[in-house]
Structures are given as C-alpha cells and as structure tokens.
Enzyme design. Sequence first.
Site, PDB file in Angstrom:
ATOM      1  N   GLU A 123      -3.828  14.107   5.072  1.00 10.07           N
ATOM      2  CA  GLU A 123      -2.758  13.775   4.123  1.00 10.07           C
ATOM      3  C   GLU A 123      -2.722  14.795   2.985  1.00 10.07           C
ATOM      4  O   GLU A 123      -3.764  15.213   2.480  1.00 10.07           O
ATOM      5  CB  GLU A 123      -2.975  12.366   3.576  1.00 10.07           C
ATOM      6  CG  GLU A 123      -2.909  11.309   4.666  1.00 10.07           C
ATOM      7  CD  GLU A 123      -3.425   9.955   4.216  1.00 10.07           C
ATOM      8  OE1 GLU A 123      -2.856   8.942   4.646  1.00 10.07           O
ATOM      9  OE2 GLU A 123      -4.397   9.917   3.443  1.00 10.07           O
ATOM     10  N   TYR A 166      -5.054   5.307  -2.993  1.00 12.28           N
ATOM     11  CA  TYR A 166      -4.043   6.357  -2.986  1.00 12.28           C
ATOM     12  C   TYR A 166      -3.318   6.408  -4.331  1.00 12.28           C
ATOM     13  O   TYR A 166      -3.152   5.387  -5.007  1.00 12.28           O
ATOM     14  CB  TYR A 166      -3.017   6.099  -1.894  1.00 12.28           C
ATOM     15  CG  TYR A 166      -3.494   6.337  -0.480  1.00 12.28           C
ATOM     16  CD1 TYR A 166      -4.841   6.324  -0.141  1.00 12.28           C
ATOM     17  CD2 TYR A 166      -2.581   6.570   0.543  1.00 12.28           C
ATOM     18  CE1 TYR A 166      -5.260   6.549   1.158  1.00 12.28           C
ATOM     19  CE2 TYR A 166      -2.989   6.793   1.849  1.00 12.28           C
ATOM     20  CZ  TYR A 166      -4.325   6.771   2.152  1.00 12.28           C
ATOM     21  OH  TYR A 166      -4.739   6.990   3.442  1.00 12.28           O
ATOM     22  N   ARG A 184      -6.282  16.255   1.968  1.00 14.59           N
ATOM     23  CA  ARG A 184      -7.436  15.398   2.246  1.00 14.59           C
ATOM     24  C   ARG A 184      -8.361  16.092   3.246  1.00 14.59           C
ATOM     25  O   ARG A 184      -7.912  16.619   4.272  1.00 14.59           O
ATOM     26  CB  ARG A 184      -6.923  14.069   2.800  1.00 14.59           C
ATOM     27  CG  ARG A 184      -7.953  13.109   3.346  1.00 14.59           C
ATOM     28  CD  ARG A 184      -7.256  11.795   3.692  1.00 14.59           C
ATOM     29  NE  ARG A 184      -8.114  10.873   4.423  1.00 14.59           N
ATOM     30  CZ  ARG A 184      -7.877   9.560   4.525  1.00 14.59           C
ATOM     31  NH1 ARG A 184      -6.821   9.042   3.929  1.00 14.59           N
ATOM     32  NH2 ARG A 184      -8.677   8.784   5.211  1.00 14.59           N
ATOM     33  N   ASP A 196      -2.925  -0.493   8.905  1.00 13.27           N
ATOM     34  CA  ASP A 196      -1.966   0.606   8.943  1.00 13.27           C
ATOM     35  C   ASP A 196      -0.922   0.392  10.029  1.00 13.27           C
ATOM     36  O   ASP A 196       0.191   0.917   9.943  1.00 13.27           O
ATOM     37  CB  ASP A 196      -2.680   1.934   9.207  1.00 13.27           C
ATOM     38  CG  ASP A 196      -3.544   2.378   8.037  1.00 13.27           C
ATOM     39  OD1 ASP A 196      -3.390   1.829   6.933  1.00 13.27           O
ATOM     40  OD2 ASP A 196      -4.380   3.276   8.235  1.00 13.27           O
ATOM     41  N   ARG A 226       3.425  -4.410   3.844  1.00 15.81           N
ATOM     42  CA  ARG A 226       2.849  -4.781   5.130  1.00 15.81           C
ATOM     43  C   ARG A 226       2.966  -6.293   5.315  1.00 15.81           C
ATOM     44  O   ARG A 226       2.342  -7.065   4.596  1.00 15.81           O
ATOM     45  CB  ARG A 226       1.409  -4.294   5.216  1.00 15.81           C
ATOM     46  CG  ARG A 226       1.325  -2.777   5.050  1.00 15.81           C
ATOM     47  CD  ARG A 226      -0.068  -2.215   5.151  1.00 15.81           C
ATOM     48  NE  ARG A 226      -0.027  -0.745   5.144  1.00 15.81           N
ATOM     49  CZ  ARG A 226      -1.068   0.041   5.332  1.00 15.81           C
ATOM     50  NH1 ARG A 226      -2.266  -0.503   5.538  1.00 15.81           N
ATOM     51  NH2 ARG A 226      -0.929   1.361   5.318  1.00 15.81           N
ATOM     52  N   ARG A 248       0.841  -1.198   0.000  1.00 13.48           N
ATOM     53  CA  ARG A 248       0.000   0.000   0.000  1.00 13.48           C
ATOM     54  C   ARG A 248       0.877   1.250   0.000  1.00 13.48           C
ATOM     55  O   ARG A 248       2.084   1.180   0.081  1.00 13.48           O
ATOM     56  CB  ARG A 248      -0.927   0.024   1.222  1.00 13.48           C
ATOM     57  CG  ARG A 248      -2.170  -0.868   1.103  1.00 13.48           C
ATOM     58  CD  ARG A 248      -3.358  -0.238   1.834  1.00 13.48           C
ATOM     59  NE  ARG A 248      -3.697   1.072   1.272  1.00 13.48           N
ATOM     60  CZ  ARG A 248      -4.372   2.009   1.942  1.00 13.48           C
ATOM     61  NH1 ARG A 248      -4.760   1.789   3.190  1.00 13.48           N
ATOM     62  NH2 ARG A 248      -4.651   3.165   1.364  1.00 13.48           N
ATOM     63  N   ARG A 258     -14.054   4.735  -3.010  1.00 13.51           N
ATOM     64  CA  ARG A 258     -12.746   4.761  -3.651  1.00 13.51           C
ATOM     65  C   ARG A 258     -12.789   3.947  -4.950  1.00 13.51           C
ATOM     66  O   ARG A 258     -12.321   2.813  -5.028  1.00 13.51           O
ATOM     67  CB  ARG A 258     -11.681   4.248  -2.689  1.00 13.51           C
ATOM     68  CG  ARG A 258     -11.464   5.184  -1.502  1.00 13.51           C
ATOM     69  CD  ARG A 258     -10.369   4.708  -0.563  1.00 13.51           C
ATOM     70  NE  ARG A 258     -10.169   5.661   0.521  1.00 13.51           N
ATOM     71  CZ  ARG A 258      -9.249   5.540   1.473  1.00 13.51           C
ATOM     72  NH1 ARG A 258      -8.441   4.473   1.479  1.00 13.51           N
ATOM     73  NH2 ARG A 258      -9.132   6.464   2.416  1.00 13.51           N
ATOM     74  N   GLU A 262      -3.030   2.666  -6.223  1.00 13.48           N
ATOM     75  CA  GLU A 262      -3.598   1.433  -5.700  1.00 13.48           C
ATOM     76  C   GLU A 262      -4.777   1.017  -6.572  1.00 13.48           C
ATOM     77  O   GLU A 262      -5.676   1.816  -6.839  1.00 13.48           O
ATOM     78  CB  GLU A 262      -4.046   1.646  -4.253  1.00 13.48           C
ATOM     79  CG  GLU A 262      -2.897   1.998  -3.321  1.00 13.48           C
ATOM     80  CD  GLU A 262      -3.336   2.370  -1.926  1.00 13.48           C
ATOM     81  OE1 GLU A 262      -2.515   2.240  -0.999  1.00 13.48           O
ATOM     82  OE2 GLU A 262      -4.508   2.797  -1.750  1.00 13.48           O
TER      83      GLU A 262
END
Length: 415
Positions: free
Chosen positions: A264, A370, A280, A103, A97, A78, A341, A394
Amino acid sequence: MTEEGPGIVSLGKLRRPRMLRLWGICRVQIFSAIFMLMSPAGVGAGAKDDFSLVHPLVTMEQLLWVSGKQIGSVDTFRIPLITTTPRGTLLAFAEARKMSTSDKGAKFIALRRSMDQGSTWSPTAFIVDDGETPDGLNLGAVVSDTTTGVVFLFYSLCAHKAGCQVASTMLVWSKDDGVSWSSPRNLSLDIGTEMFAPGPGSGIQKQREPRKGRLIVCGHGTLERDGVFCLLSDDHGVSWRYGGGVSGIPYGQPKRENDFNPDECQPYELPDGSVVINARNQNNYHCHCRIILRSYDACDTLRPRDVTFDTELVDPVVAAGAVATSSGIVFFSNPAHPEFRVNLTLRWSFSNGTSWRKETVQLWPGPSGYSSLTTLEGNVDGKDEAPQLYVLYEKGRNQYMESISLVKVSVYGTL
C-alpha cells in the site's frame, strides 16, 4: 466525460447520526501553545509560507465514524481517505463493512462532507453498495482534477478471489464536490483484470513539469502483477493506463519474511516535479520502516535504482499518510512503532523527506491504524488563510478499528 447511466446518489437521504463523545484531543505542551499565541500576527491569515513559521498544533478532533452497528447497522468502519476538492470542500471516505471486520465481504462506501474547513460534517451517505458480494469492494484512492473540478474515487472488486474469479478496478466520479456521484465504471477494458489495489489514500495531479496536469493514482498488486505500480491519465480522467512499477522479489512468487514486497502506498510531488511514493514494507525487507520510490518522469517509469528505505520512519507494516504542501513541506503520519499499531504520530520534513524534524506531534498514544492526509491552503471563501492539515485515522481504546477520527492541525500553530 460521459456518465454511464443516471447512478446519482443524493446526500441527505440518511438521517444524521447521533452526536458522539470525543475521546479527547491529544495533549499539547502548554508552553508551546502560549508561545504560538503570543507570536506576531504574520503567522496568521495572509502569511507567506516559511519553514520558520511551521509549528504544527492540533486545534480540533472529532469522530466521524464509530464501529459496532451504531451507524446504518454497519459492523466496522475502516480504510479512511480524505481529500480537499478544488473548491475547498473536505471529503472523508471509509469502507463500511456490513457484517464483520474482514477485508473480504460486502461493504458500502461511506462519505461525509465538510464545507466549513472541518468544523461540521454532513450525515453519512453510502455512495456505493456492493450488495451481498462475498469478496466486495475495497478502498481505494481519491484524486481531483483542478481544471475540471471533477473528483475521482477508485476502488477494487474481488481483490482476494474469494467466491469470485475476476478482479476489477472500479471508478466513480463527482462533478459537484461529492453531492452526487456517477454510476460505477469498470476499467477492465482499459487496463485489464489484473488485481490493482489503489492506495489506500489520495492520488495526485501534477502541478509542475514534467507532465503538468497528469493524474496519478498508485497502488499495489498480487502475484499477477507484483509490487507497486500506478495508473495515469493525461486527458482529465477520460482514459486511464498503467505507468511505471517496481516489482517484488522474487517476482510472481509467494513472499517470505524479509523478502522485498512493496505494498500500500501514497504518492506526492516535490518542488522539482519528481514524484515520491511512500510505500508499506510488507515483509520488512531491510528494516521495519518505509520503502521510498521516486520517479522523475511523472511515473511513466519507476526504476529500482531510485528505491530507498527511510529508517527514520519506523513502521509496523501499515498504510500511512503522506502529503506535500505547495511550499514543499512534507507531512507523514503512521503508528510510530516497529511492531504494533499504536502511537499515531505526525512528522514533517523541510528537505523533501530526506530527513525529518526531531519534534513530532503524537496524535493518539493507543491503538491506531491506517491514516490519510490532506491540506487546505491559500484562498478559502475569499480569505487568504494560513495552511491547515487534516489527518483522518483509525483509532481505538482496545482495537484500532473501533472508530475513524479526524484531527485538524494548524501548520503555523495558530488558533
């Protein structure tokens, strides 16, 4: 700059991942493509930047990372970042990750390099490893110094205070276009331990006065240091300090829906030397759209009266891509939807982002998250090339975190 310990991670120690099937380049209208192919040769190499020549055309797409333990047993890739070094090398980064999509948790920083304008890429290298940290690293922002050629990569540790108490802003750098990297430097002694989440995206180096040459990296904080603020360096990255910021409202308190909460963000420089920060809108204050901040003193200050909202840039609360070319074209990428999204879309502006062209390029209609932008302009390998735009984003069929894909866009629409 003195490197802190050897800490050099060489690329090429990891085997090249197997080739991956592309999910397809987004469709481009046939008549538009034919028109551009028949256009005069002046829009190719050596052409002078001119807004009338701008007809963005997707010329290539390829997957750089696929989640699901297919590369290095990584669960999820990510947070894409992409930059162009002063020597013209493309560097693509992502959070690898290790165990989950969260996260939080342990991660690597993954890197791939391209030295042929994005046609081919090096195998994945893991340049930072946080071990088994319960609240590991989070990307991040990348910025290059055109004078020294050094590439700086920022990330945070313990951003969520999960199993740890002290947040840190970390920095690694490369002097050889990403082939090797320094040991991590903890900036806590310089800027303190308030949580600062850089980017995610790119920093900038000021190309015009005021403060020509300054390095600027912007990000956001939590309740300790609310809102959007920036790190600044006036000595080519040797030292860093906080510049201006704009706080959330109510300051230092948990936010509710429709509170003002910039998050962000991505800075870029305009032809007049001012810096725009596209942020954002975490709690959808005023609109389901982007927050725009502007600084006229190279981010020494960010004034509330210079905060606006761009209702043309409909946004589902996400990290978006933004970049300005040397000729003043502003590009923007995000999932163009007020709630979900999906529908990763490229937009552009000839008016410093005060308005946007009606035509757009849909890069992917499905799940998309993103994104990060960079350009390759001017002299490349001794040739005066037409400008190229790169979008790292992404992308998925069912979920946006299934892969990270690279799109190459010809700004003038030439193949």
